[in-house]
Design an enzyme around this catalytic site. Structure first.
Site, PDB file in Angstrom:
ATOM      1  N   ARG A 130     -19.119  34.751 101.646  1.00 30.47           N
ATOM      2  CA  ARG A 130     -20.407  35.322 101.211  1.00 30.47           C
ATOM      3  C   ARG A 130     -20.302  36.752 100.704  1.00 30.47           C
ATOM      4  NH1 ARG A 130     -21.991  32.619 105.783  1.00 30.47           N
ATOM      5  NH2 ARG A 130     -23.016  30.661 105.293  1.00 30.47           N
ATOM      6  N   LYS A 152     -21.985  42.044  86.650  1.00 28.89           N
ATOM      7  CA  LYS A 152     -22.134  40.627  86.275  1.00 28.89           C
ATOM      8  C   LYS A 152     -20.783  39.954  86.461  1.00 28.89           C
ATOM      9  CE  LYS A 152     -25.516  40.392  82.533  1.00 28.89           C
ATOM     10  NZ  LYS A 152     -25.662  39.829  81.182  1.00 28.89           N
ATOM     11  N   GLU A 194     -18.121  46.769  70.939  1.00 27.93           N
ATOM     12  CA  GLU A 194     -19.078  46.988  72.034  1.00 27.93           C
ATOM     13  C   GLU A 194     -19.424  48.476  72.180  1.00 27.93           C
ATOM     14  OE1 GLU A 194     -20.630  44.561  73.600  1.00 27.93           O
ATOM     15  OE2 GLU A 194     -19.335  42.782  73.551  1.00 27.93           O
ATOM     16  N   LYS A 236     -23.899  52.301  79.434  1.00 32.48           N
ATOM     17  CA  LYS A 236     -23.994  51.047  80.186  1.00 32.48           C
ATOM     18  C   LYS A 236     -24.499  51.324  81.603  1.00 32.48           C
ATOM     19  CE  LYS A 236     -22.789  46.587  81.147  1.00 32.48           C
ATOM     20  NZ  LYS A 236     -21.950  45.442  80.854  1.00 32.48           N
ATOM     21  N   GLU A 246     -31.256  42.464  84.544  1.00 33.37           N
ATOM     22  CA  GLU A 246     -31.592  42.053  83.181  1.00 33.37           C
ATOM     23  C   GLU A 246     -32.994  41.499  83.038  1.00 33.37           C
ATOM     24  OE1 GLU A 246     -29.571  38.922  80.416  1.00 33.37           O
ATOM     25  OE2 GLU A 246     -28.353  40.722  80.394  1.00 33.37           O
ATOM     26  N   ARG A 250     -32.016  46.015  80.034  1.00 35.33           N
ATOM     27  CA  ARG A 250     -30.632  45.555  79.904  1.00 35.33           C
ATOM     28  C   ARG A 250     -30.465  44.576  78.749  1.00 35.33           C
ATOM     29  NH1 ARG A 250     -26.453  44.374  84.979  1.00 35.33           N
ATOM     30  NH2 ARG A 250     -24.678  43.859  83.668  1.00 35.33           N
ATOM     31  N   ASN A 254     -27.810  43.148  74.573  1.00 37.84           N
ATOM     32  CA  ASN A 254     -27.534  41.894  73.847  1.00 37.84           C
ATOM     33  C   ASN A 254     -27.611  42.070  72.334  1.00 37.84           C
ATOM     34  OD1 ASN A 254     -27.078  40.350  76.114  1.00 37.84           O
ATOM     35  ND2 ASN A 254     -29.245  39.828  76.357  1.00 37.84           N
ATOM     36  N   HIS A 257     -25.722  39.933  69.957  1.00 38.18           N
ATOM     37  CA  HIS A 257     -25.153  38.830  70.730  1.00 38.18           C
ATOM     38  C   HIS A 257     -25.807  37.485  70.482  1.00 38.18           C
ATOM     39  CE1 HIS A 257     -22.821  41.894  72.634  1.00 38.18           C
ATOM     40  NE2 HIS A 257     -22.265  41.047  73.480  1.00 38.18           N
ATOM     41  N   HIS A 261     -23.216  34.663  69.826  1.00 42.63           N
ATOM     42  CA  HIS A 261     -23.044  33.477  70.674  1.00 42.63           C
ATOM     43  C   HIS A 261     -23.138  32.195  69.848  1.00 42.63           C
ATOM     44  CE1 HIS A 261     -24.338  35.991  74.405  1.00 42.63           C
ATOM     45  NE2 HIS A 261     -23.035  36.025  74.208  1.00 42.63           N
ATOM     46  N   HIS A 274     -14.539  37.824  70.810  1.00 43.83           N
ATOM     47  CA  HIS A 274     -15.951  38.060  71.098  1.00 43.83           C
ATOM     48  C   HIS A 274     -16.480  39.297  70.355  1.00 43.83           C
ATOM     49  CE1 HIS A 274     -19.700  38.481  73.240  1.00 43.83           C
ATOM     50  NE2 HIS A 274     -19.341  39.679  73.659  1.00 43.83           N
TER      51      HIS A 274
HETATM   52  N1  LIG Z   1     -19.312  40.707  83.063  1.00 43.79           N
HETATM   53  C1  LIG Z   1     -19.740  41.203  81.928  1.00 43.79           C
HETATM   54  O1  LIG Z   1     -20.718  41.970  81.892  1.00 43.79           O
HETATM   55  C2  LIG Z   1     -19.021  40.835  80.680  1.00 43.79           C
HETATM   56  C3  LIG Z   1     -19.325  41.509  79.488  1.00 43.79           C
HETATM   57  C4  LIG Z   1     -18.589  41.174  78.352  1.00 43.79           C
HETATM   58  C5  LIG Z   1     -17.596  40.211  78.414  1.00 43.79           C
HETATM   59  N2  LIG Z   1     -17.342  39.571  79.585  1.00 43.79           N
HETATM   60  C6  LIG Z   1     -16.291  38.559  79.666  1.00 43.79           C
HETATM   61  O2  LIG Z   1     -15.042  39.208  79.394  1.00 43.79           O
HETATM   62  C7  LIG Z   1     -14.142  38.264  78.820  1.00 43.79           C
HETATM   63  C8  LIG Z   1     -13.546  38.873  77.582  1.00 43.79           C
HETATM   64  O3  LIG Z   1     -12.851  40.049  77.949  1.00 43.79           O
HETATM   65  P1  LIG Z   1     -11.574  40.559  77.155  1.00 43.79           P
HETATM   66  O4  LIG Z   1     -11.917  40.679  75.729  1.00 43.79           O
HETATM   67  O5  LIG Z   1     -11.085  41.731  77.894  1.00 43.79           O
HETATM   68  O6  LIG Z   1     -10.608  39.308  77.228  1.00 43.79           O
HETATM   69  P2  LIG Z   1      -9.329  38.944  78.136  1.00 43.79           P
HETATM   70  O7  LIG Z   1      -9.516  39.360  79.525  1.00 43.79           O
HETATM   71  O8  LIG Z   1      -9.070  37.522  77.883  1.00 43.79           O
HETATM   72  O9  LIG Z   1      -8.177  39.849  77.492  1.00 43.79           O
HETATM   73  C9  LIG Z   1      -7.832  39.686  76.138  1.00 43.79           C
HETATM   74  C10 LIG Z   1      -6.315  39.593  75.960  1.00 43.79           C
HETATM   75  O10 LIG Z   1      -5.726  40.864  76.141  1.00 43.79           O
HETATM   76  C11 LIG Z   1      -4.593  40.759  76.999  1.00 43.79           C
HETATM   77  N3  LIG Z   1      -4.466  42.061  77.655  1.00 43.79           N
HETATM   78  C12 LIG Z   1      -5.328  42.608  78.528  1.00 43.79           C
HETATM   79  N4  LIG Z   1      -4.976  43.869  78.800  1.00 43.79           N
HETATM   80  C13 LIG Z   1      -3.858  44.109  78.100  1.00 43.79           C
HETATM   81  C14 LIG Z   1      -3.022  45.250  77.949  1.00 43.79           C
HETATM   82  N5  LIG Z   1      -3.326  46.411  78.529  1.00 43.79           N
HETATM   83  N6  LIG Z   1      -1.929  45.147  77.177  1.00 43.79           N
HETATM   84  C15 LIG Z   1      -1.659  43.993  76.518  1.00 43.79           C
HETATM   85  N7  LIG Z   1      -2.416  42.903  76.596  1.00 43.79           N
HETATM   86  C16 LIG Z   1      -3.508  42.954  77.385  1.00 43.79           C
HETATM   87  C17 LIG Z   1      -4.908  39.610  77.885  1.00 43.79           C
HETATM   88  O11 LIG Z   1      -3.715  39.068  78.391  1.00 43.79           O
HETATM   89  C18 LIG Z   1      -5.622  38.666  76.916  1.00 43.79           C
HETATM   90  O12 LIG Z   1      -4.701  37.900  76.205  1.00 43.79           O
HETATM   91  C19 LIG Z   1     -14.934  37.005  78.585  1.00 43.79           C
HETATM   92  O13 LIG Z   1     -14.654  36.104  79.624  1.00 43.79           O
HETATM   93  C20 LIG Z   1     -16.373  37.470  78.650  1.00 43.79           C
HETATM   94  O14 LIG Z   1     -17.259  36.441  79.070  1.00 43.79           O
HETATM   95  C21 LIG Z   1     -18.029  39.876  80.702  1.00 43.79           C
HETATM   96 ZN   LIG Z   2     -20.459  41.353  74.457  1.00 45.17          ZN
END
Ligand SMILES: NC(=O)c1ccc[n+]([C@@H]2O[C@H](COP(=O)([O-])OP(=O)(O)OC[C@H]3O[C@@H](n4cnc5c(N)ncnc54)[C@H](O)[C@@H]3O)[C@@H](O)[C@H]2O)c1
Ligand SMILES: [Zn+2]
Length: 380
Positions: A130, A152, A194, A236, A246, A250, A254, A257, A261, A274
């Protein structure tokens, strides 16, 4: 406050959420001295670090050593790279691994990686026993300025992204800008989308700074980068602390987005990062904003130019309008068949307007222009 080792925390942004408040520390070379800070903020005796191979190979050793030096019993778990790992099967495996390790409420989870590992780790931390403490150590630009801050967490289902999740705030977010050195150029650009988004909805002065510093920023020069990370995180943090769950403000985050999406779904989450989809969605939304009379002419052009200078795509992909409509209708953020669509009132100011998918997609050409090479891109 500053962690041990040669690393230095240069800026700290507080996310103000009452007793769940936490700092976002931005520094250089901080990774190797983080153990004590993590121990202090979590009160933990054990630590489990989650990462992906590409990140673990480069950075996990330093962090593990420092966790051990802080007296924590540690385990490192690697999951396969890619968003496909962010699912409930993986979550179940991680619970088992935590039980095997004897993880209890005095165990802290440490997410070392991009947004994927952050969301997955956060969700496991939110639900195991939990809820146990966790710490974000983001290593992508996107995770630093966006995913790691705000609490999130969640995983994907076969039928859609991020459909299961929970709000669970970390105890600490620690950004070591040196880790960006190994991030592929395309991932960097996606992260800047972003950053641009936050400037566009919130802070015209910040937008001007991005325009001025594009070259230094893409070269990751710390003097330019650190204040930009700080400001992006600050925006942020401010939005999140005023609207954690949200309900209103918040939603402005978006911006871009809704279309992003739709586009990502049409592409089945392939081809575009993304952030790239967000850049396209932002420019589209800025054009809609002008057409709806919300923002002065020239706003969208200015936004598009900045995106292009960061090497981000800005043109819609040639799917039929009908396809976009279908994709917009399944967006989980839609309410009462209207979507809270984020429009600009100018650079630095945004609001939401309730629009139907048809009103949003009105500027998509009815049938796609057949450009060179676009035939293979037809939907499904
Ligand atoms: N929680 C939230 O508020 C929120 C907001 C936006 C996105 N997200 C989520 O985040 C994810 C996308 O995040 P992302 O773009 O970081 O993708 P990711 O975590 O998949 O990383 C992208 C790539 O970069 C590589 N990588 C990471 N750090 C590295 C480094 N320092 N050197 C070399 N390679 C590296 C990873 O291995 C991967 O291949 C999605 O799942 C999305 O839904 C969440
Ligand atoms: Zn985003």
């Amino acid at each position: 406050m500053s962690p041990a080792g040669q690393g230095r925390v240069l800026r700290t942004v507080e996310v103000g959420l009452g007793e769940r408040s936490y700092p976002v520390q931005i520094g250089t070379g901080t990774l190797g001295g983080l153990g004590e800070e993590i121990q202090r903020r979590s009160g933990a005796r054990r630590a489990v670090m989650l990462t992906v191979p590409a990140v673990g190979r480069r950075y996990a050793g330093r962090l593990m050593r420092s966790l051990r030096a802080a007296g924590l019993r540690c385990r490192r778990i690697e999951v396969a790279d890619g968003d496909a790992s962010k699912n409930l099967r993986q979550v179940a495996k991680l619970y088992e691994a935590l039980l095997d390790f004897g993880a209890d409420r005095q165990t802290v989870l440490v997410a070392l990686g991009g947004g994927m590992i952050g969301d997955l780790t956060g969700f496991v931390a939110a639900t195991y026993l939990r809820g146990i403490p966790f710490v974000q150590v983001p290593t992508t630009l996107l995770a630093m300025v966006d995913a790691s801050v705000g609490g999130k967490t969640g995983v994907n289902l076969a039928r859609g992204k991020n459909l299961v999740g929970s709000f669970h705030q970390p105890r600490l977010v620690s950004i070591d800008v040196e880790t960006l050195g190994s991030l592929p150029a395309r991932e960097r650009a996606a992260g800047f989308a972003e950053v641009i988004k936050k400037a566009a909805i919130w802070d015209a002065g910040f937008f001007g700074r991005l325009e001025r510093d594009v070259e230094a920023l893409t070269a990751l020069e710390p003097d330019a980068l650190v204040p930009v990370l700080e400001q992006a995180v600050r925006i942020k943090a401010e939005v999140v602390s005023r609207d954690e769950r949200e309900q209103g403000l918040r939603m402005l985050l978006n911006f871009g987005h809704t279309m992003a999406h739709a586009l990502e779904a049409l592409l089945r989450y392939r081809k575009l990062r993304h952030g790239e989809a967000v850049a396209i969605g932002m420019v589209y939304a800025a054009r809609r904003s002008e057409a709806l009379g919300c923002s002065p002419p020239g706003t969208a052009d200015r936004l598009e130019r900045l995106c292009q200078r960061f090497d981000l795509p800005t043109q819609l992909l040639p799917f039929e309008r009908r396809a976009y409509l279908t994709a917009l209708r399944v967006d989980k953020k839609k309410r009462d068949s209207r979507i809270h669509y984020v429009v600009l009132e100018g650079i630095g100011r945004a609001k939401t307007v309730p629009l139907t998918p048809a009103q949003i997609a009105a500027a998509v050409p009815r049938s796609p222009q057949r450009k060179r090479g676009s035939r293979g891109r037809r939907q499904r």
